[in-house]
Motif scaffolding. Sequence first.
Motif, short mmCIF file in Angstrom:
data_model
loop_
_atom_site.label_atom_id
_atom_site.label_comp_id
_atom_site.label_asym_id
_atom_site.label_seq_id
_atom_site.Cartn_x
_atom_site.Cartn_y
_atom_site.Cartn_z
N ASP A 253 25.79 3.21 -10.65
CA ASP A 253 25.14 2.00 -11.14
C ASP A 253 25.18 1.90 -12.66
O ASP A 253 25.06 0.80 -13.22
CB ASP A 253 23.68 1.96 -10.66
N ASN A 254 25.35 3.03 -13.35
CA ASN A 254 25.40 3.01 -14.81
C ASN A 254 26.68 2.38 -15.35
O ASN A 254 26.79 2.12 -16.55
CB ASN A 254 25.27 4.42 -15.39
N LEU A 255 27.65 2.09 -14.47
CA LEU A 255 28.88 1.45 -14.92
C LEU A 255 28.58 0.10 -15.56
O LEU A 255 29.30 -0.34 -16.46
CB LEU A 255 29.84 1.25 -13.74
N LYS A 256 27.50 -0.55 -15.11
CA LYS A 256 27.18 -1.87 -15.67
C LYS A 256 26.77 -1.79 -17.13
O LYS A 256 26.75 -2.82 -17.83
CB LYS A 256 26.08 -2.53 -14.86
N ASP A 257 26.46 -0.58 -17.62
CA ASP A 257 26.03 -0.41 -19.01
C ASP A 257 27.20 -0.08 -19.94
O ASP A 257 27.01 0.01 -21.16
CB ASP A 257 24.98 0.69 -19.11
N ILE A 258 28.39 0.13 -19.39
CA ILE A 258 29.56 0.42 -20.22
C ILE A 258 30.07 -0.88 -20.85
O ILE A 258 30.08 -1.92 -20.20
CB ILE A 258 30.68 1.08 -19.38
N GLU A 259 30.48 -0.80 -22.09
CA GLU A 259 30.99 -2.00 -22.76
C GLU A 259 32.25 -2.50 -22.05
O GLU A 259 32.93 -1.75 -21.35
CB GLU A 259 31.29 -1.71 -24.23
N ASP A 260 32.54 -3.80 -22.24
CA ASP A 260 33.64 -4.43 -21.50
C ASP A 260 34.98 -3.74 -21.72
O ASP A 260 35.75 -3.55 -20.77
CB ASP A 260 33.74 -5.91 -21.90
N SER A 272 43.34 0.44 -6.65
CA SER A 272 42.63 -0.68 -6.00
C SER A 272 41.97 -0.24 -4.70
O SER A 272 40.89 -0.73 -4.34
CB SER A 272 43.60 -1.83 -5.75
N GLU A 273 42.59 0.70 -3.97
CA GLU A 273 42.03 1.16 -2.71
C GLU A 273 40.69 1.85 -2.92
O GLU A 273 39.71 1.60 -2.19
CB GLU A 273 43.00 2.13 -2.01
N VAL A 274 40.63 2.74 -3.93
CA VAL A 274 39.38 3.43 -4.23
C VAL A 274 38.32 2.45 -4.71
O VAL A 274 37.15 2.54 -4.33
CB VAL A 274 39.62 4.54 -5.29
N LEU A 275 38.72 1.50 -5.54
CA LEU A 275 37.78 0.53 -6.10
C LEU A 275 37.13 -0.31 -5.00
O LEU A 275 35.92 -0.55 -5.03
CB LEU A 275 38.49 -0.36 -7.11
N VAL A 276 37.93 -0.76 -4.03
CA VAL A 276 37.39 -1.58 -2.93
C VAL A 276 36.32 -0.82 -2.16
O VAL A 276 35.23 -1.33 -1.89
CB VAL A 276 38.53 -2.04 -1.99
N VAL A 277 36.62 0.44 -1.81
CA VAL A 277 35.66 1.23 -1.04
C VAL A 277 34.39 1.48 -1.85
O VAL A 277 33.27 1.39 -1.35
CB VAL A 277 36.30 2.57 -0.60
N ALA A 278 34.55 1.81 -3.13
CA ALA A 278 33.40 2.11 -3.98
C ALA A 278 32.49 0.89 -4.12
O ALA A 278 31.25 1.02 -4.12
CB ALA A 278 33.87 2.57 -5.36
N LEU A 279 33.07 -0.29 -4.23
CA LEU A 279 32.27 -1.50 -4.44
C LEU A 279 31.57 -1.96 -3.17
O LEU A 279 30.64 -2.78 -3.24
CB LEU A 279 33.15 -2.63 -4.98
N LYS A 280 32.00 -1.45 -1.99
CA LYS A 280 31.32 -1.83 -0.74
C LYS A 280 29.85 -1.43 -0.76
O LYS A 280 29.03 -2.09 -0.13
CB LYS A 280 32.02 -1.17 0.46
N GLY A 281 29.53 -0.37 -1.51
CA GLY A 281 28.15 0.07 -1.56
C GLY A 281 27.50 -0.14 -2.91
O GLY A 281 26.47 0.48 -3.21
N ALA A 282 28.08 -1.00 -3.75
CA ALA A 282 27.58 -1.18 -5.11
C ALA A 282 26.62 -2.37 -5.20
O ALA A 282 26.70 -3.31 -4.41
CB ALA A 282 28.75 -1.41 -6.07
N ASP A 283 25.71 -2.30 -6.17
CA ASP A 283 24.81 -3.41 -6.44
C ASP A 283 25.60 -4.62 -6.94
O ASP A 283 26.70 -4.48 -7.48
CB ASP A 283 23.77 -3.01 -7.49
N ASP A 284 24.97 -5.80 -6.81
CA ASP A 284 25.62 -7.02 -7.27
C ASP A 284 25.92 -6.97 -8.76
O ASP A 284 26.96 -7.49 -9.21
CB ASP A 284 24.73 -8.23 -6.97
N SER A 285 25.03 -6.33 -9.54
CA SER A 285 25.23 -6.27 -10.99
C SER A 285 26.47 -5.46 -11.35
O SER A 285 27.20 -5.79 -12.30
CB SER A 285 24.00 -5.67 -11.67
N VAL A 286 26.74 -4.39 -10.60
CA VAL A 286 27.93 -3.58 -10.84
C VAL A 286 29.18 -4.36 -10.43
O VAL A 286 30.19 -4.37 -11.15
CB VAL A 286 27.86 -2.24 -10.07
N GLN A 287 29.12 -5.02 -9.28
CA GLN A 287 30.26 -5.82 -8.84
C GLN A 287 30.59 -6.91 -9.85
O GLN A 287 31.75 -7.14 -10.18
CB GLN A 287 29.98 -6.44 -7.47
N GLU A 288 29.55 -7.57 -10.36
CA GLU A 288 29.77 -8.63 -11.33
C GLU A 288 30.39 -8.09 -12.62
O GLU A 288 31.24 -8.73 -13.24
CB GLU A 288 28.45 -9.34 -11.64
#
Length: 347
Positions: A253-260, A272-288
């Motif tokens: 969840d701390n990924l949302k605090d990293i600069e762009d 992309s395969e790892v990213l899709v699986v990881a985001l399946k369980g991520a908060d909306d703020s991290v996905q955004e």
Amino acid sequence: MTDQSRPQGNDAPQVPQRKIPRVEQAAILLMTLGEADAAEVLRHMGPKEVQRVGVAMAQMKDISKDDVTYVLNQFVDAVGGQTGLGVGNDDYIRAMLTQALGDDKAASLIDRILIGGNTTGLDTLKWMEPRAVADIIRYEHPQIQAIVISYLDPDQAAEILATLGEKVRLDVMMRVASLETIQPQALQELNDILEKQFSGGSAAQTSRIGGVKRAADIMNFMDRSIEGGLLDSIKDVDPDMATNIEDLMFVFDNLKDIEDRGIQALLREVSSEVLVVALKGADDSVQEKIFSNMSKRAAELLQDDLEAKGPVRVSEVEAAQKDIITIARRMAEAGEITLGGAGEEMM
């Protein structure tokens, strides 16, 4: 390797349709060198680097000629302007590393790079399987176990702790968190014992080891079931220590605090395969945060992949998120990105 978006000249192939992570680029390059030359390059790498490149080699399938040509051109472009400059200049390398890393950190690197790769007894443990290291230290005093655990890379240390009993794990982790420095002579004696066992090389260079930050780093690599139980046990014994450890832990969840710019650099290293699986369980703020740092087309494709993926086991989501956290921490240690939120000290 240079950035994939960088122009390669008139004779260079077009940028490949798929994104080639840098570790895969390194694996492709090594496989084109032949066994002897590749082995000589790998000899100068650390255990984690060798492991990452080796896994990439083993997983590679259907590498096209264009991919190979592209990687070779990337490499030639990266080193083309360096030929002959500073080659063999040990004094320059020694001064550069010392200025960049400080005396203690530079010393071990200088020995490895300039003297020929001899490792200390403690360094030898970094090349071993976690269960083998656990067997070596299982019957040692908990303070010795804590010193060894503190010296190893956090992910390896986490795997070792997972093989120990719950009470031993708690005792060792609290000692790691309480450990700040160790007398050089004591560290040298431990190193000498291990060197006799492994026929190792030179002496250890540093006496600063352990601490709450190190404990947090190790906890980051533990399975959530073990991590949660261990943190609860530490809270029962020392609530302040548990709070300090928790504050320093870096979670997905701390990924949302990293600069762009940091997120954009991180995404270039994640498949992309790892990213899709990881985001399946991520908060909306991290996905955004992720979507906002991609091109509109790429974000739409990722959202389509997420919707099409269907249910994913929690263990798979946690493993994918841990892979991304590992990449983020490696990039932060290399100075390529700055982690935000927990787990990062203010500069």
